[in-house]
Design a protein around this motif. Structure first.
Motif, PDB file in Angstrom:
ATOM      1  N   MET A  72      32.127  55.381  34.320  1.00 52.71           N
ATOM      2  CA  MET A  72      33.151  54.898  33.400  1.00 52.71           C
ATOM      3  C   MET A  72      32.708  55.173  31.970  1.00 52.71           C
ATOM      4  SD  MET A  72      34.101  51.200  35.102  1.00 52.71           S
ATOM      5  CE  MET A  72      35.400  50.889  33.893  1.00 52.71           C
ATOM      6  N   GLY A 123      38.776  50.274  34.105  1.00 52.26           N
ATOM      7  CA  GLY A 123      39.230  51.650  34.226  1.00 52.26           C
ATOM      8  C   GLY A 123      40.730  51.692  34.002  1.00 52.26           C
ATOM      9  N   CYS A 137      38.780  60.003  33.357  1.00 49.24           N
ATOM     10  CA  CYS A 137      38.763  58.529  33.294  1.00 49.24           C
ATOM     11  C   CYS A 137      38.715  58.034  31.855  1.00 49.24           C
ATOM     12  CB  CYS A 137      37.558  58.000  34.067  1.00 49.24           C
ATOM     13  SG  CYS A 137      37.480  56.201  34.180  1.00 49.24           S
ATOM     14  N   SER A 149      38.681  54.076  29.639  1.00 51.80           N
ATOM     15  CA  SER A 149      38.392  52.661  29.877  1.00 51.80           C
ATOM     16  C   SER A 149      38.865  51.812  28.710  1.00 51.80           C
ATOM     17  CB  SER A 149      36.889  52.452  30.115  1.00 51.80           C
ATOM     18  OG  SER A 149      36.148  52.837  28.971  1.00 51.80           O
TER      19      SER A 149
END
Length: 337
Positions: free
Chosen positions: A73, A108, A117, A119
């Motif tokens: 992440m 996420g 990804c 966050s």
């Protein structure tokens, strides 16, 4: 110590302070679809001079970064930005007669199975009492802590606490607010929301991380306190039967602080002399009454008037005096924050 159900007016979300109701994720986000998150719990205490101190803030931030790294992440916020955001939220939510527990959760948001990804850090804060938690009754569950190749407990993520939810439900039926989990080998791992320490022959013993325990910041602090107090401290595997014959048992964690166990599976334990002495030393340091280098505090000034500051100082010295709140509850009695 359990946090009672609260709904703070403000949260930190998407890089800014907003109303609780406005902090929402889309139903297709990784946070919702796959429960992708890592988190930390931090505890703040009022100090005698009217300032507010958060325990081990840098160490909690560093562990959040490590958890995010393991789950791939992205997290680019600096410690200084993290600290400033936490302080901004606490300035709005603080109460002069309460300490606070802060949950920092990195969710996420965009992405698909680790690709592209993104966050989003969310900070929430909840009121907790100034007093220590009373000793609690507990039991051992048949549910087990997962291994490092399944759900690594080194990662502080909510998915690791699904089993804790099941154990919490079981414990509630058995009359326990806290329970103890074993690992796949049948040895002691940790509790629902904290690590385990026990005392045998004057030594404090705790299971190491490879036995299924979180790499606990508070346990590290306890180790330093024991060293300065001349109490032997060991990290080693603990069998379930050894726990049954321990002289003292305690839960250790940011919310638990250091809380003695008064009974295990219905068997009454003796007075937790050593664990209580460590607990009192921890509280005195966290509250700024008797500082200790292992209990490092990120201090902030709150908007509080002189009368409130004076009352707080006197209340803090009284509430955290040695011997406060050590009465043993009846078996199964619940204690909430």
């Amino acid at each position: 110590m359990a946090i009672t159900l609260q709904k703070p007016q403000y949260v930190y979300f998407d890089g800014k302070i907003c109303l609780w109701e406005d902090a929402v994720f889309h139903i297709s986000s990784e946070a919702v679809l796959r429960g992708l998150n890592v988190f930390e719990g931090l505890k703040g205490y009022w100090q005698p001079d009217g300032r507010f101190g958060i325990v081990a803030m840098r160490r909690h931030y560093d562990r959040l970064v490590r958890s995010a790294k393991i789950l791939h992440m992205p997290f680019t916020m600096s410690f200084e930005e993290f600290e400033a955001a936490t302080h901004e939220l606490l300035q709005l939510l603080h109460q002069p007669d309460k300490n606070m527990w802060i949950r920092a959760t990195l969710y996420g948001e965009e992405g698909h199975w680790g690709e592209n990804c993104t966050s989003n850090l969310v900070l929430t804060a909840y009121q907790t009492p100034l007093t220590r938690q009373a000793p609690i009754a507990t039991g051992v569950t048949a549910w087990q802590r997962a291994g490092d190749l399944a759900l690594p407990c080194r990662v502080k993520t909510s998915t690791n606490y699904q089993v804790a939810r099941l154990v919490k439900i079981e414990g509630r039926d058995r009359g326990y607010s806290e329970m103890i989990l074993l690992n796949g080998a049948g040895r002691v791992a940790e509790g629902l929301g904290g690590c385990i320490i026990m005392v045998r022959d004057g030594a404090v013993i705790t299971p190491p991380a490879w036995e299924g325990a979180l790499e606990s910041i508070t346990v590290d602090i306890v180790q330093s306190l024991c060293q300065s107090m001349g109490i032997p401290f060991e990290r080693r595997p603990v069998d379930r039967t050894e726990l049954m014959i321990a002289d003292e048992i305690g839960f250790v964690g940011t919310l638990h602080e250091i809380t003695p166990v008064c009974s295990l599976d219905g068997q009454t334990l003796g007075e937790a002399t050593i664990i209580n002495s460590i607990a009192e030393r921890y509280i005195q340091a966290a509250c700024g009454i008797n500082p200790h280098p292992a209990v490092d505090l990120a201090l902030m000034t709150m908007p509080i008037d002189r009368n409130q500051s004076h009352n707080l100082s006197e209340a803090g010295k009284s509430l955290h005096a040695i011997g406060q709140n050590h009465g043993q509850p009846r078996s199964g009695q619940r204690k909430s924050a």
